[in-house]
Design a protein around this motif. Structure first.
Motif, PDB file in Angstrom:
ATOM      1  N   VAL A 115       0.623  -1.325  -0.051  1.00  0.00           N
ATOM      2  CA  VAL A 115       0.112   0.212  -0.049  1.00  0.00           C
ATOM      3  C   VAL A 115       0.919   1.253   0.280  1.00  0.00           C
ATOM      4  N   LEU A 116       0.215   2.272  -0.926  1.00  0.00           N
ATOM      5  CA  LEU A 116       1.218   3.114  -0.991  1.00  0.00           C
ATOM      6  C   LEU A 116       1.220   4.418  -0.551  1.00  0.00           C
ATOM      7  N   GLU A 117       1.822   5.158  -0.076  1.00  0.00           N
ATOM      8  CA  GLU A 117       1.443   6.525   1.032  1.00  0.00           C
ATOM      9  C   GLU A 117       0.097   7.393   0.481  1.00  0.00           C
ATOM     10  N   PRO A 118      -0.176   7.795   1.295  1.00  0.00           N
ATOM     11  CA  PRO A 118      -1.569   8.952   0.829  1.00  0.00           C
ATOM     12  C   PRO A 118      -2.159  10.218  -0.120  1.00  0.00           C
ATOM     13  N   THR A 119      -2.150  10.156  -0.898  1.00  0.00           N
ATOM     14  CA  THR A 119      -1.919  11.225  -1.668  1.00  0.00           C
ATOM     15  C   THR A 119      -2.842  12.258  -1.620  1.00  0.00           C
ATOM     16  N   TYR A 120      -3.169  13.847  -1.511  1.00  0.00           N
ATOM     17  CA  TYR A 120      -4.453  14.716  -2.132  1.00  0.00           C
ATOM     18  C   TYR A 120      -4.878  14.745  -3.459  1.00  0.00           C
ATOM     19  N   LYS A 121      -3.024  14.159  -4.257  1.00  0.00           N
ATOM     20  CA  LYS A 121      -3.371  14.201  -5.305  1.00  0.00           C
ATOM     21  C   LYS A 121      -4.181  13.401  -6.248  1.00  0.00           C
ATOM     22  N   TYR A 122      -4.186  13.255  -7.422  1.00  0.00           N
ATOM     23  CA  TYR A 122      -5.606  11.883  -8.036  1.00  0.00           C
ATOM     24  C   TYR A 122      -4.672  11.338  -8.970  1.00  0.00           C
ATOM     25  N   ILE A 123      -5.420   9.881  -8.613  1.00  0.00           N
ATOM     26  CA  ILE A 123      -4.306   8.494  -8.839  1.00  0.00           C
ATOM     27  C   ILE A 123      -4.729   8.302 -10.162  1.00  0.00           C
ATOM     28  N   ILE A 124      -4.248   8.047 -11.581  1.00  0.00           N
ATOM     29  CA  ILE A 124      -4.762   7.519 -12.850  1.00  0.00           C
ATOM     30  C   ILE A 124      -4.125   6.629 -13.116  1.00  0.00           C
ATOM     31  N   LEU A 125      -4.911   5.289 -13.589  1.00  0.00           N
ATOM     32  CA  LEU A 125      -4.524   4.322 -14.074  1.00  0.00           C
ATOM     33  C   LEU A 125      -4.441   3.658 -15.925  1.00  0.00           C
ATOM     34  N   LEU A 126      -3.635   4.056 -16.621  1.00  0.00           N
ATOM     35  CA  LEU A 126      -3.914   3.681 -17.770  1.00  0.00           C
ATOM     36  C   LEU A 126      -3.042   2.125 -17.928  1.00  0.00           C
ATOM     37  N   ASP A 127      -3.467   1.830 -19.038  1.00  0.00           N
ATOM     38  CA  ASP A 127      -3.161   0.234 -19.365  1.00  0.00           C
ATOM     39  C   ASP A 127      -2.017   0.682 -20.671  1.00  0.00           C
ATOM     40  N   VAL A 128      -1.411   0.606 -20.548  1.00  0.00           N
ATOM     41  CA  VAL A 128      -0.085   0.909 -21.874  1.00  0.00           C
ATOM     42  C   VAL A 128      -0.153   0.427 -23.019  1.00  0.00           C
ATOM     43  N   ASP A 129      -0.679  -0.286 -23.247  1.00  0.00           N
ATOM     44  CA  ASP A 129      -0.921  -1.890 -24.409  1.00  0.00           C
ATOM     45  C   ASP A 129      -2.618  -0.737 -25.248  1.00  0.00           C
ATOM     46  N   ASN A 130      -2.625   0.362 -24.738  1.00  0.00           N
ATOM     47  CA  ASN A 130      -3.544   0.989 -25.361  1.00  0.00           C
ATOM     48  C   ASN A 130      -3.356   2.045 -26.017  1.00  0.00           C
ATOM     49  N   TRP A 131      -1.773   2.888 -26.435  1.00  0.00           N
ATOM     50  CA  TRP A 131      -1.899   3.791 -26.210  1.00  0.00           C
ATOM     51  C   TRP A 131      -0.570   3.233 -27.075  1.00  0.00           C
ATOM     52  N   ASP A 132      -0.746   2.511 -28.652  1.00  0.00           N
ATOM     53  CA  ASP A 132       0.396   2.083 -29.600  1.00  0.00           C
ATOM     54  C   ASP A 132       1.393   1.954 -29.703  1.00  0.00           C
ATOM     55  N   GLY A 133       1.639   0.679 -28.484  1.00  0.00           N
ATOM     56  CA  GLY A 133       2.655   0.372 -27.910  1.00  0.00           C
ATOM     57  C   GLY A 133       4.067   1.133 -26.833  1.00  0.00           C
ATOM     58  N   GLY A 134       3.221   2.470 -26.437  1.00  0.00           N
ATOM     59  CA  GLY A 134       4.186   2.863 -25.614  1.00  0.00           C
ATOM     60  C   GLY A 134       3.761   4.445 -25.003  1.00  0.00           C
ATOM     61  N   LEU A 135       3.786   4.594 -24.169  1.00  0.00           N
ATOM     62  CA  LEU A 135       3.497   6.348 -23.206  1.00  0.00           C
ATOM     63  C   LEU A 135       4.279   7.047 -23.117  1.00  0.00           C
ATOM     64  N   VAL A 136       4.941   7.813 -22.909  1.00  0.00           N
ATOM     65  CA  VAL A 136       5.643   8.760 -22.084  1.00  0.00           C
ATOM     66  C   VAL A 136       5.122   9.733 -21.998  1.00  0.00           C
ATOM     67  N   LEU A 137       5.419   9.504 -20.531  1.00  0.00           N
ATOM     68  CA  LEU A 137       5.321  10.708 -19.386  1.00  0.00           C
ATOM     69  C   LEU A 137       5.524  11.990 -19.452  1.00  0.00           C
ATOM     70  N   GLU A 138       5.135  13.502 -18.863  1.00  0.00           N
ATOM     71  CA  GLU A 138       5.759  14.569 -18.525  1.00  0.00           C
ATOM     72  C   GLU A 138       6.614  13.454 -17.444  1.00  0.00           C
ATOM     73  N   ASP A 139       7.205  14.875 -17.041  1.00  0.00           N
ATOM     74  CA  ASP A 139       7.965  14.475 -16.339  1.00  0.00           C
ATOM     75  C   ASP A 139       7.491  14.287 -14.331  1.00  0.00           C
ATOM     76  N   GLY A 140       7.619  14.108 -13.171  1.00  0.00           N
ATOM     77  CA  GLY A 140       7.098  14.009 -12.150  1.00  0.00           C
ATOM     78  C   GLY A 140       5.348  13.243 -12.034  1.00  0.00           C
TER      79      GLY A 140
END
Length: 253
Positions: A115-140
């Protein structure tokens, strides 16, 4: 064997999303308040500002976490650094220095739960397989992912324009089959998803948080000349070309 009481089964906790090894546990309200803080916490809950925790079921898949994100774990859990020798450590250190991500991301495997530390930010789950073979993230934005995903450094298509536009030169890319958890200041239902089919998207500002690795990403002037850019009142824009998807926020992040 282990049994956990008054956590997921607590009537003050709801599971808002579940994919792969991950579940997002969101507290409907914060009951650990005093009379001085009760009013603030009440209105925060009404506006959807609630504590959230990412729950990882290792019996589904091993997971890789952002360094320092783990709060507690139970059952058969084995932790490792994810470093496979000196060369791998050197490669990950280089990637860390250019993407602002931690070099060592601990990996957890077994049949227990993390279990991870609690946060007030929003947690978003993404399936990388639905992103044309790969997903690039902005820093942070990286919080956790299934360990089946490969981590790579993705360079901007035009380094010179990225420097001129004040943008970073590299981003973290995730490739393969698996789910990634992002930590975002904007809720998932407010994020705009743009699908491109051999087209282009231009964004004036740091609105994008993730995009398909199939897209060519560069930073360009809004017009062909510096004089034209000055006259238009704009400077540089982020440009995404090709076929794929871009996930962006409605406000500058």
């Amino acid at each position: 064997m282990f049994k956990i009481n008054n956590f997921i089964d607590n009537d003050d906790i709801m599971i808002t999303d579940q994919q792969g090894a991950f579940r997002i546990a969101e507290y409907k309200r914060d009951l650990s308040v005093t009379k001085e803080t009760a009013q603030k916490e009440y209105f925060a809950a009404q506006m959807g500002v609630r504590l959230k925790q990412l729950v990882c079921d290792l019996s589904v898949n091993p997971v890789t976490l952002q360094q320092g994100a783990m709060q507690w774990m139970v059952g058969d859990v084995n932790a490792g650094t994810g470093i496979k020798g000196v060369g791998d450590f050197f490669s990950k250190s280089i990637r860390s220095s250019v993407t602002n991500e931690s070099a060592i991301k601990p990996e957890y495997h077994g049949s227990g739960m993390v279990v991870l530390e609690p946060t007030y930010k929003y947690i978003i789950l993404l399936d990388v397989d639905n992103w044309d073979g790969g997903l690039v993230l902005e820093d942070g934005y990286f919080l956790a992912c299934e360990s089946s995903l490969d981590h790579k450094t993705v360079a901007r298509s035009s380094i010179s324009s990225a420097v001129a536009g004040g943008e970073g030169l590299f981003n973290l890319g995730l490739f393969g089959n698996g789910v990634v958890a992002l930590e975002s200041p904007v809720a998932r239902n407010e994020l705009i998803e743009v699908e491109l089919d051999n087209d282009e998207l231009r964004i004036d500002g740091s609105f994008a948080i993730a995009w398909s690795s199939s897209l060519k990403f560069t930073v360009e002037r809004t017009t062909r000349s510096l004089i034209g850019s000055a006259a238009s009142g704009e400077g540089f824009v982020n440009v995404y070309r090709g076929t794929g998807k871009v996930l962006m926020a409605p406000v500058d992040l």
